[in-house]
Design a protein around this motif. Structure first.
Motif, PDB file in Angstrom:
ATOM      1  N   THR B   2     -54.218  -0.152  19.074  1.00 17.19           N
ATOM      2  CA  THR B   2     -52.917  -0.847  18.941  1.00 17.19           C
ATOM      3  C   THR B   2     -52.963  -1.827  17.790  1.00 17.19           C
ATOM      4  OG1 THR B   2     -53.731  -2.346  20.605  1.00 17.19           O
ATOM      5  CG2 THR B   2     -52.082  -0.754  21.326  1.00 17.19           C
ATOM      6  N   ARG B   3     -54.176  -2.367  17.532  1.00 14.19           N
ATOM      7  CA  ARG B   3     -54.335  -3.311  16.452  1.00 14.19           C
ATOM      8  C   ARG B   3     -53.844  -2.708  15.138  1.00 14.19           C
ATOM      9  NH1 ARG B   3     -59.920  -6.668  15.137  1.00 14.19           N
ATOM     10  NH2 ARG B   3     -59.817  -7.548  17.211  1.00 14.19           N
ATOM     11  N   THR B   6     -49.996  -2.204  15.194  1.00 17.49           N
ATOM     12  CA  THR B   6     -49.303  -3.484  15.037  1.00 17.49           C
ATOM     13  C   THR B   6     -49.364  -3.957  13.595  1.00 17.49           C
ATOM     14  OG1 THR B   6     -50.013  -4.056  17.241  1.00 17.49           O
ATOM     15  CG2 THR B   6     -49.150  -5.845  15.893  1.00 17.49           C
ATOM     16  N   LEU B   7     -50.579  -3.924  13.028  1.00 16.20           N
ATOM     17  CA  LEU B   7     -50.740  -4.450  11.676  1.00 16.20           C
ATOM     18  C   LEU B   7     -50.021  -3.574  10.647  1.00 16.20           C
ATOM     19  CD1 LEU B   7     -54.412  -5.690  11.907  1.00 16.20           C
ATOM     20  CD2 LEU B   7     -52.314  -7.045  11.835  1.00 16.20           C
ATOM     21  N   LEU B  10     -46.486  -4.659  10.785  1.00 18.16           N
ATOM     22  CA  LEU B  10     -46.311  -5.946  10.106  1.00 18.16           C
ATOM     23  C   LEU B  10     -46.389  -5.787   8.584  1.00 18.16           C
ATOM     24  CD1 LEU B  10     -48.292  -8.356  12.467  1.00 18.16           C
ATOM     25  CD2 LEU B  10     -45.841  -8.373  11.982  1.00 18.16           C
ATOM     26  N   THR B  11     -47.297  -4.939   8.123  1.00 19.05           N
ATOM     27  CA  THR B  11     -47.409  -4.701   6.681  1.00 19.05           C
ATOM     28  C   THR B  11     -46.103  -4.130   6.132  1.00 19.05           C
ATOM     29  OG1 THR B  11     -49.744  -4.191   7.023  1.00 19.05           O
ATOM     30  CG2 THR B  11     -48.772  -3.551   4.900  1.00 19.05           C
ATOM     31  N   VAL B  13     -43.170  -4.513   7.435  1.00 15.97           N
ATOM     32  CA  VAL B  13     -42.162  -5.583   7.454  1.00 15.97           C
ATOM     33  C   VAL B  13     -42.314  -6.461   6.219  1.00 15.97           C
ATOM     34  CG1 VAL B  13     -41.391  -7.659   8.651  1.00 15.97           C
ATOM     35  CG2 VAL B  13     -41.896  -5.587   9.957  1.00 15.97           C
TER      36      VAL B  13
END
Lengths: 380, 591
Positions: B2-3, B6-7, B10-11, B13
């Motif tokens: 999931t890490r 998620t990242l 975010l990247t 975004v």
């Protein structure tokens, strides 16, 4: 003695070697450009003396760099042990502003210690990230309903209420947003997500009007002005208009350093704080602005990379939280100066004038560096 | 893992947000960059007009007729002003309704570089009060324009004129903006171009509070030209006073050039009233005044010339060879045409009269007969040649042209043939014929100078302009002049009241008959209008003038003394005081 000395030197060399110079360097470069821009924005035209904002910011930069390195020295995992203490103290400071706070800009945000003014809000957001990360790390993901609500109340609603009472609506919303973001990063159950969605959908029609009525006059004006800048109840539309003029008038290569007119001649309000980017964009143009965006982008992506490679969940949550915070602050601030978002008093990290904020941001950088340095230290 | 998910989110975004900003910057700085650049300049640059000092008007002897005075205007700097303005307080400070302020701000819009003018004509106290409270109203400034003070008030008002805001036509001229005061009447309007000069400009850098930081560029204004008017203000003053409150007009010319020495139109007005920006009430009062003070009667009113016209009839008859000084008739008090009877003003008759006596005693019957001999069309020819029946083209004010009737004119306008009786009326200056006071002056001036009609000029030493010229026979001139001398100086002369012990004056009286009506209250029974035309000194004319007194009765009674005063003042009061030559012996008549 001699051997001890050698050991210390070795250790320092070791630490310096392991530092992430990119994550440490970019903020320092940003702050220096920021100080130069503050100098330009506040340079005196007919007043006899230049306001000393740029000097004070320089002192804060030095302080910030020292703090940044200090925070890199110890293992961040120590913080987990002190997280309750850290959180309690920062909440306490926040509460203190309500009692003995020094009013400024219509809100009690400041604590005064002698000559030093201090904004606990800025420190609080770092403390909150660390404590929430501590609370969440090691717990099963997705988070259960009870834990979600506890975290939301304890780290979100309580401080947000205090901030709202200051009143500092912008920061209150930022804190809430950060808490929600970190909970999402940790992972939530489908039930919680559906429930949250339902609450929001119900709250908007029911509570929307009450929230609108509960807003302060100037807050409402900001929203109105954002939606329709031509209707300008108290000059908020004027701010947006002037900010756009300031940025746009830089054209491709800018007017040149110290050649900007919008800031020093005061057409641009909040020229050294919230609207500092506009001043920079006026003097350095599209090329300079592009360079600045690349620096912010590099910092954010580096932060996320550190999160990815962090050794434990605590570090992962801190690094992600900090990156999200930087993204939110810089995104909202830049969006506001470019007329893409309503005017809210959110400073641009490292760039806007403001000592406590700078210090807090350097603490964050120190933490990022700390996490990066210790990613291989499995047995440390 | 999931890490990673998620990242990665975010990247994405981060990159999306930065891309949006980049696009926005492209839009603001590159697509709209020039527009915003101009706006940033407009923010800090203000253009202030520097009004040019207006040229000063002097009289022919160098007496200053006007003074330049500042006209204070309270203005708001554009852009800055609309933002945080306390309209209510401002309204109270400058005593202007809020709605009016808002209207002016709206009218100026956002594109003005120049200050928005709110209210003009402030006096010193108001300026001081506004200056004292300027810090409360950022962007509020006091501007000045050049305005006038008229040193002599209503004396010569119709010659000097006044300033005002420009008419739509004047706005089309170069250098004239809505905020420029321009000449609206009199010499101020006629010579506006010369007097106005060229305004300068100050380009100033200002900050958001409207404080002037530095001057970027200054273009100095160029002062307007000073002008010497042809009038003699002393004569003007005396002339207006001599009317003793009567309505009327007078025009004094220099016979050799046509220069206007005095121009009277009464009642008059004080041009200083117009300067503060005349308000509606005052304007109504002036424009509704029964005496029409804003009318320049010298050019804008026309009346039957009465006996003054007999000079034309005499000239026509003599120049056409139909009569000479010895032509005589017997006046028995009337003459008859068919069943119509035309009376002489002297009912018992003048007895045997020759040309000179007919003029001196103004015998009507004599001129009926001359009219019968000459015919209306030939009379009209000379009348026209001597400046009647057409505007003089002075340019000082709108002008009426008077009327010189002819047979053709009557047929054209009335569709009827001309009758002899109408010739009789015309021959003595009654009936259809009308003249303006200016035309009467041109006539007497032409007789004084030998037959040249000069266009009246308002500038001293202007090049004379000939409107028309009649080369009169010396015999005609001689008999005319001797007769005119006799009118004033002879024992039976109708203009004896113009007689001066110091100056030889020649002249002719006239009475314009007014159709009498009886007011129900018997209050305002109009009396005849009085005319007098004269020149002096007799031997070498320096001044020729017409005097017209509304409802003044007989010309000899009221108008003649006025003419005398004007002449005496002009000839004795100016520099190089004129003294009566001892040789100017009256021709043929004992004093």
């Amino acid at each position: 003695m001699h051997a001890d000395q050698g050991k210390v030197i070795d250790r320092v060399r070791d630490i310096l070697k392991r530092c992430d110079w990119l994550v440490l360097g970019i903020p320092v470069i940003l702050t220096i450009i920021g100080i130069l821009t503050i100098y330009s924005a506040t340079r005196s035209v007919i007043e006899p003396r230049q306001p000393s904002f740029y000097l004070r910011q320089t002192i804060w930069l030095i302080l910030g760099m020292v703090t940044m390195f200090s925070v890199s020295l110890f293992d961040y995992r120590v913080l987990k042990r002190f997280s309750i203490l850290i959180y309690s103290v920062s909440i306490g400071l926040l509460l203190l502003t309500l009692v003995v706070g020094h009013p400024g800009m219509g809100a009690q945000r400041w604590l005064k210690m002698g000559n030093l003014s201090f904004q606990p809000t800025e420190i609080f957001r770092v403390a909150m990230i660390v404590s929430l990360a501590s609370y969440l790390s090691g717990r099963p993901s997705p988070l259960g309903t009870g834990r979600t609500l506890t975290a939301l109340c304890f780290f979100g609603f309580i401080p947000a209420t205090i901030l709202y009472l200051q009143p500092d609506l912008g920061s209150a919303l930022m804190i809430l947003g950060l808490v929600v973001s970190m909970l999402l990063i940790k992972g939530l159950t489908k039930r919680v997500l559906v429930a949250a969605l339902a609450v929001v959908l119900i709250a908007i029609p029911v509570g929307g009007e009450r929230v609108w009525n509960g807003l302060k006059e100037y807050q409402r004006n900001r929203l109105v002005a954002f939606i329709n800048p031509e209707v300008d109840p108290t000059g908020i539309g004027y701010q947006i208009k002037q900010s756009k003029i300031t940025i746009g008038s830089g054209r491709v290569f800018g007017k040149g350093y110290l050649q900007g007119t919008q800031g020093p001649l005061r057409f641009l309000p909040e020229r050294h704080t919230d609207f500092i980017f506009s001043v920079f964009a006026e003097e350095w143009g599209f090329v300079g602005s592009l360079f600045l965006l690349i620096l912010y982008g590099a910092l954010l992506l580096r932060g996320l990379e550190i999160a990815l490679h962090s050794k434990d969940e605590f570090g992962y949550l801190i690094a992600t939280g900090i990156s999200v915070m930087f993204l939110a602050y810089s995104g909202i601030n830049l969006g506001m100066t470019m007329g893409l978002m309503p005017v809210v008093g959110i400073p641009l990290p490292f760039f806007s004038y403001g000592g406590t904020a700078l210090l807090a941001n350097f603490i964050c950088i120190g933490l990022l560096n700390n996490i990066k340095m210790r990613r291989f230290e499995l047995f440390y | 893992m999931t890490r990673i998910r998620t990242l990665r989110t975010l990247t994405i975004v981060c990159i999306t947000v930065l891309s949006i900003f980049l696009l926005r910057l492209w839009q603001l700085q590159i697509i709209k960059g020039e527009e915003f650049y101009r706006k940033s300049i407009r923010n800090r640059v203000r253009v202030f007009r520097i009004p040019a000092p207006r040229g000063i008007l002097y009289d022919r002897n160098g007496v200053k007729l006007v003074k330049n005075v500042p006209y204070y205007i309270v203005s708001l700097l554009p852009d800055v002003s609309a933002e945080k303005l306390d309209i209510e307080g401002l309204s109270r400070l400058i005593d202007l309704p809020e709605g009016e302020i808002l209207r002016k701000l709206k009218q100026a819009g956002n594109h003005s570089l120049e200050p928005i003018r709110l209210k003009g004509g402030l006096d010193f106290d108001e300026v001081a009060e506004i200056e004292a409270r300027r810090s409360d109203f950022p962007g509020l400034i006091i501007e000045t324009e050049v305005s006038r003070y008229y040193n002599f008030g209503q004396t010569g008002a119709h010659v000097i004129g006044y300033l005002g805001w420009p008419t739509p036509e004047q706005l089309l001229q170069e250098d004239v903006t809505e905020d420029t005061m321009v000449g609206r009447w009199g010499a101020e309007a006629m010579f506006d171009r010369q007097l106005r000069g060229t305004p300068g400009m100050k380009i100033v850098e200002v900050d958001a509070l409207g404080r002037q930081l530095r001057t970027l560029r200054t273009i100095q204004p160029q002062k307007g030209e000073d002008l010497y008017l042809s009038i003699d203000i002393k004569t003007q003053l005396v002339a207006e006073r001599a009317f003793q409150g009567n309505s009327g007009a007078a025009l004094a010319l220099r016979p050799s050039t046509g220069e206007v020495l005095a121009l009277v139109s009464l009642p008059s007005f004080d041009p200083n009233l117009f300067i503060k920006g005349i308000d509606r009430e005052q304007w109504e009062k002036l424009s509704r005044h029964p005496g029409h003070p804003l009318l320049n009667r010298v050019f804008q009113s026309q009346y039957p010339p009465g006996s003054v016209f007999k000079l034309i009839t005499a000239i026509a008859a003599m120049e056409e060879g139909l009569a000479n000084r010895n032509t005589s008739i017997v006046c028995k008090g009337y003459t008859e045409v068919g069943i119509w009877r035309f009376g002489c003003w002297k009912e018992e008759g003048h007895g045997l009269v020759d040309m000179k006596r007919a003029i001196v005693e103004s015998c009507d019957v004599y001129f009926y007969e001359l009219g019968r001999l000459t015919g209306i069309d030939r009379i009209a020819k000379y009348a026209y040649a001597l400046g009647l029946g057409r505007p003089s083209g002075t340019g000082l004010s709108p002008e009426r042209s008077g009327l010189v009737p002819t047979t053709a004119w009557k047929l054209r306008t009335k569709g009827k043939p001309w009758y002899l009786g109408e010739t009789f009326n015309a021959a003595i200056g009654q009936g259809y014929v009308t003249v303006t006071p200016a035309q009467a002056a041109l006539l007497i001036s032409a007789i004084a100078n030998g037959g040249t009609v000069y266009r009246p000029q308002l500038l001293k030493d202007a090049d004379p302009e000939v409107i028309s010229k009649v080369i009169l026979k010396p015999a005609t001139l001689r008999v005319l002049r001797e007769s005119l001398w006799g009118v004033v100086n002879g024992p039976q002369g109708t203009g004896r009241r113009a007689h001066s012990d110091r100056i030889d004056i020649a002249g002719k009286t006239g009475t314009a008959q007014v159709v009498a009506y009886t007011d129900r209250d018997r209050k305002h029974i109009p009396r005849d209008h009085a005319w007098f035309v004269a020149y002096a000194p007799y031997s070498q004319p320096e001044i020729a003038l017409s005097v017209f007194v509304e409802h003044g009765g007989g010309g000899g009674e009221v108008a003649a003394p006025i003419a005398k005063e004007i002449i005496e003042t002009y000839l004795e009061g100016g520099p190089g005081v004129y003294t009566v030559s001892q040789n100017s012996e009256g021709p043929g008549y004992a004093r």
